[in-house]
Design a protein around this motif. Structure first.
Motif, PDB file in Angstrom:
ATOM      1  N   SER A 163     -13.153  -4.900  -1.009  1.00 19.29           N
ATOM      2  CA  SER A 163     -14.182  -4.054  -1.627  1.00 19.29           C
ATOM      3  C   SER A 163     -13.664  -2.638  -1.833  1.00 19.29           C
ATOM      4  O   SER A 163     -13.941  -2.004  -2.859  1.00 19.29           O
ATOM      5  CB  SER A 163     -15.439  -3.997  -0.752  1.00 19.29           C
ATOM      6  OG  SER A 163     -16.071  -5.239  -0.666  1.00 19.29           O
ATOM      7  N   ALA A 164     -12.908  -2.138  -0.866  1.00 22.43           N
ATOM      8  CA  ALA A 164     -12.370  -0.779  -0.961  1.00 22.43           C
ATOM      9  C   ALA A 164     -11.391  -0.652  -2.128  1.00 22.43           C
ATOM     10  O   ALA A 164     -11.412   0.340  -2.868  1.00 22.43           O
ATOM     11  CB  ALA A 164     -11.691  -0.383   0.349  1.00 22.43           C
ATOM     12  N   PHE A 165     -10.542  -1.655  -2.307  1.00 26.77           N
ATOM     13  CA  PHE A 165      -9.616  -1.608  -3.442  1.00 26.77           C
ATOM     14  C   PHE A 165     -10.366  -1.706  -4.762  1.00 26.77           C
ATOM     15  O   PHE A 165     -10.006  -1.033  -5.734  1.00 26.77           O
ATOM     16  CB  PHE A 165      -8.572  -2.724  -3.346  1.00 26.77           C
ATOM     17  CG  PHE A 165      -7.524  -2.473  -2.299  1.00 26.77           C
ATOM     18  CD1 PHE A 165      -6.800  -1.296  -2.270  1.00 26.77           C
ATOM     19  CD2 PHE A 165      -7.255  -3.430  -1.343  1.00 26.77           C
ATOM     20  CE1 PHE A 165      -5.823  -1.065  -1.316  1.00 26.77           C
ATOM     21  CE2 PHE A 165      -6.284  -3.220  -0.376  1.00 26.77           C
ATOM     22  CZ  PHE A 165      -5.565  -2.035  -0.363  1.00 26.77           C
ATOM     23  N   TRP A 166     -11.412  -2.519  -4.807  1.00 27.20           N
ATOM     24  CA  TRP A 166     -12.237  -2.618  -6.010  1.00 27.20           C
ATOM     25  C   TRP A 166     -12.913  -1.272  -6.287  1.00 27.20           C
ATOM     26  O   TRP A 166     -12.971  -0.796  -7.411  1.00 27.20           O
ATOM     27  CB  TRP A 166     -13.271  -3.729  -5.854  1.00 27.20           C
ATOM     28  CG  TRP A 166     -14.187  -3.910  -7.020  1.00 27.20           C
ATOM     29  CD1 TRP A 166     -15.523  -3.654  -7.062  1.00 27.20           C
ATOM     30  CD2 TRP A 166     -13.848  -4.396  -8.318  1.00 27.20           C
ATOM     31  NE1 TRP A 166     -16.034  -3.956  -8.298  1.00 27.20           N
ATOM     32  CE2 TRP A 166     -15.022  -4.418  -9.103  1.00 27.20           C
ATOM     33  CE3 TRP A 166     -12.645  -4.824  -8.908  1.00 27.20           C
ATOM     34  CZ2 TRP A 166     -15.033  -4.829 -10.422  1.00 27.20           C
ATOM     35  CZ3 TRP A 166     -12.675  -5.243 -10.222  1.00 27.20           C
ATOM     36  CH2 TRP A 166     -13.855  -5.238 -10.964  1.00 27.20           C
ATOM     37  N   ILE A 208     -14.090   2.265  11.040  1.00 25.13           N
ATOM     38  CA  ILE A 208     -13.279   3.290  10.397  1.00 25.13           C
ATOM     39  C   ILE A 208     -13.917   3.660   9.065  1.00 25.13           C
ATOM     40  O   ILE A 208     -14.550   2.821   8.422  1.00 25.13           O
ATOM     41  CB  ILE A 208     -11.826   2.790  10.207  1.00 25.13           C
ATOM     42  CG1 ILE A 208     -10.927   3.903   9.713  1.00 25.13           C
ATOM     43  CG2 ILE A 208     -11.766   1.594   9.296  1.00 25.13           C
ATOM     44  CD1 ILE A 208      -9.452   3.568   9.757  1.00 25.13           C
ATOM     45  N   ASN A 209     -13.751   4.904   8.692  1.00 25.66           N
ATOM     46  CA  ASN A 209     -14.209   5.359   7.388  1.00 25.66           C
ATOM     47  C   ASN A 209     -13.041   5.372   6.428  1.00 25.66           C
ATOM     48  O   ASN A 209     -11.901   5.630   6.830  1.00 25.66           O
ATOM     49  CB  ASN A 209     -14.814   6.762   7.473  1.00 25.66           C
ATOM     50  CG  ASN A 209     -16.161   6.769   8.150  1.00 25.66           C
ATOM     51  OD1 ASN A 209     -16.814   5.745   8.289  1.00 25.66           O
ATOM     52  ND2 ASN A 209     -16.586   7.935   8.576  1.00 25.66           N
ATOM     53  N   LEU A 210     -13.332   5.084   5.186  1.00 24.53           N
ATOM     54  CA  LEU A 210     -12.343   5.162   4.122  1.00 24.53           C
ATOM     55  C   LEU A 210     -12.881   6.089   3.047  1.00 24.53           C
ATOM     56  O   LEU A 210     -14.040   5.949   2.639  1.00 24.53           O
ATOM     57  CB  LEU A 210     -12.077   3.788   3.511  1.00 24.53           C
ATOM     58  CG  LEU A 210     -11.500   2.708   4.414  1.00 24.53           C
ATOM     59  CD1 LEU A 210     -11.511   1.353   3.707  1.00 24.53           C
ATOM     60  CD2 LEU A 210     -10.088   3.064   4.837  1.00 24.53           C
ATOM     61  N   ASP A 238      -5.642   6.251   4.041  1.00 26.85           N
ATOM     62  CA  ASP A 238      -6.772   5.749   4.834  1.00 26.85           C
ATOM     63  C   ASP A 238      -6.690   4.227   4.973  1.00 26.85           C
ATOM     64  O   ASP A 238      -6.937   3.663   6.037  1.00 26.85           O
ATOM     65  CB  ASP A 238      -8.112   6.089   4.163  1.00 26.85           C
ATOM     66  CG  ASP A 238      -8.508   7.548   4.260  1.00 26.85           C
ATOM     67  OD1 ASP A 238      -7.808   8.332   4.931  1.00 26.85           O
ATOM     68  OD2 ASP A 238      -9.547   7.903   3.647  1.00 26.85           O
ATOM     69  N   VAL A 239      -6.351   3.560   3.872  1.00 26.16           N
ATOM     70  CA  VAL A 239      -6.228   2.103   3.883  1.00 26.16           C
ATOM     71  C   VAL A 239      -5.129   1.675   4.846  1.00 26.16           C
ATOM     72  O   VAL A 239      -5.285   0.701   5.590  1.00 26.16           O
ATOM     73  CB  VAL A 239      -5.963   1.569   2.456  1.00 26.16           C
ATOM     74  CG1 VAL A 239      -5.566   0.109   2.486  1.00 26.16           C
ATOM     75  CG2 VAL A 239      -7.180   1.795   1.568  1.00 26.16           C
ATOM     76  N   VAL A 253       0.842  -1.200   0.000  1.00 23.06           N
ATOM     77  CA  VAL A 253       0.000   0.000   0.000  1.00 23.06           C
ATOM     78  C   VAL A 253       0.878   1.252   0.000  1.00 23.06           C
ATOM     79  O   VAL A 253       0.583   2.220  -0.714  1.00 23.06           O
ATOM     80  CB  VAL A 253      -0.990  -0.010   1.189  1.00 23.06           C
ATOM     81  CG1 VAL A 253      -1.640   1.354   1.383  1.00 23.06           C
ATOM     82  CG2 VAL A 253      -2.053  -1.081   0.980  1.00 23.06           C
ATOM     83  N   LEU A 254       1.948   1.219   0.762  1.00 16.76           N
ATOM     84  CA  LEU A 254       2.877   2.361   0.758  1.00 16.76           C
ATOM     85  C   LEU A 254       3.479   2.568  -0.630  1.00 16.76           C
ATOM     86  O   LEU A 254       3.574   3.712  -1.105  1.00 16.76           O
ATOM     87  CB  LEU A 254       3.985   2.153   1.792  1.00 16.76           C
ATOM     88  CG  LEU A 254       3.565   2.388   3.241  1.00 16.76           C
ATOM     89  CD1 LEU A 254       4.614   1.843   4.201  1.00 16.76           C
ATOM     90  CD2 LEU A 254       3.324   3.871   3.489  1.00 16.76           C
ATOM     91  N   GLU A 255       3.877   1.487  -1.286  1.00 14.91           N
ATOM     92  CA  GLU A 255       4.413   1.606  -2.648  1.00 14.91           C
ATOM     93  C   GLU A 255       3.352   2.158  -3.606  1.00 14.91           C
ATOM     94  O   GLU A 255       3.663   2.985  -4.468  1.00 14.91           O
ATOM     95  CB  GLU A 255       4.899   0.250  -3.150  1.00 14.91           C
ATOM     96  CG  GLU A 255       6.191  -0.195  -2.512  1.00 14.91           C
ATOM     97  CD  GLU A 255       6.676  -1.535  -3.049  1.00 14.91           C
ATOM     98  OE1 GLU A 255       5.839  -2.343  -3.541  1.00 14.91           O
ATOM     99  OE2 GLU A 255       7.887  -1.772  -2.966  1.00 14.91           O
TER     100      GLU A 255
END
Length: 171
Positions: free
Chosen positions: A158-161, A82-84, A61-62, A40-42
């Protein structure tokens, strides 16, 4: 002689002084969470490099969510909601199943090199989140109290999608 000097190399601490083999499902899960954080950092750096600051912030956020999951796994504490991206994880989950309505995308988008490096990285992170969710299910299949961690990984994929579809819709 301290504990570290007598701990066998193939063992590690699960909690406190409780040692388990490094092949323990929860230790494997922790490694997968570490790897996902690094990825995620990359991806966040890639987003910045591509001039996509909103996505870099969204991936921040992730990262907060991943670190919360790790803390809950290690300490046994409950995950706090948590909210994203300004949405609840439940809203993201719901929207990720309605991409035509939310993003105007018909059908199931298939990853393609023409989508560019950031879209491909977001799709990769979705796949990695799903792999990590499976490891969480395996690690906690006999511990229903850990369902929040499993749900969090489901919402993370789901968030990544959602991010992937949002990116595609703006192309």
């Amino acid at each position: 002689m301290n504990k570290a000097s007598i701990k066998p190399e193939h063992m590690t601490s699960l909690a406190g002084s409780r040692l388990v083999p490094k092949t323990n499902d929860r230790i494997i899960l922790r490694g997968a969470i570490d790897t996902l954080e690094a990825e995620v950092l990359e991806a966040s750096l890639l987003a910045q490099t591509c001039g996509q600051v909103w996505y870099a912030d969204a991936l921040g956020d992730v990262l907060v969510l991943l670190r919360s999951i790790m803390k809950a796994e290690v300490t046994g504490e409950s995950l706090t909601p948590i909210n994203l991206f300004g949405l609840s994880c439940e809203e993201i989950h719901k929207q990720s199943h309605n991409i035509k309505e939310v993003f105007g995308i018909s059908g199931l988008p298939v990853p393609d090199i023409k989508s560019g490096p950031l879209a491909l990285r977001l799709n990769y992170l979705r796949a990695r989140a799903r792999e990590t969710e499976i490891l969480a299910v395996k690690a906690f299949e006999s511990e229903p109290a850990a369902g929040g961690i499993i749900t969090a990984f489901n919402r993370l994929s789901s968030a990544f999608w959602w991010l992937y579809c949002r990116y595609l819709s703006a192309m």
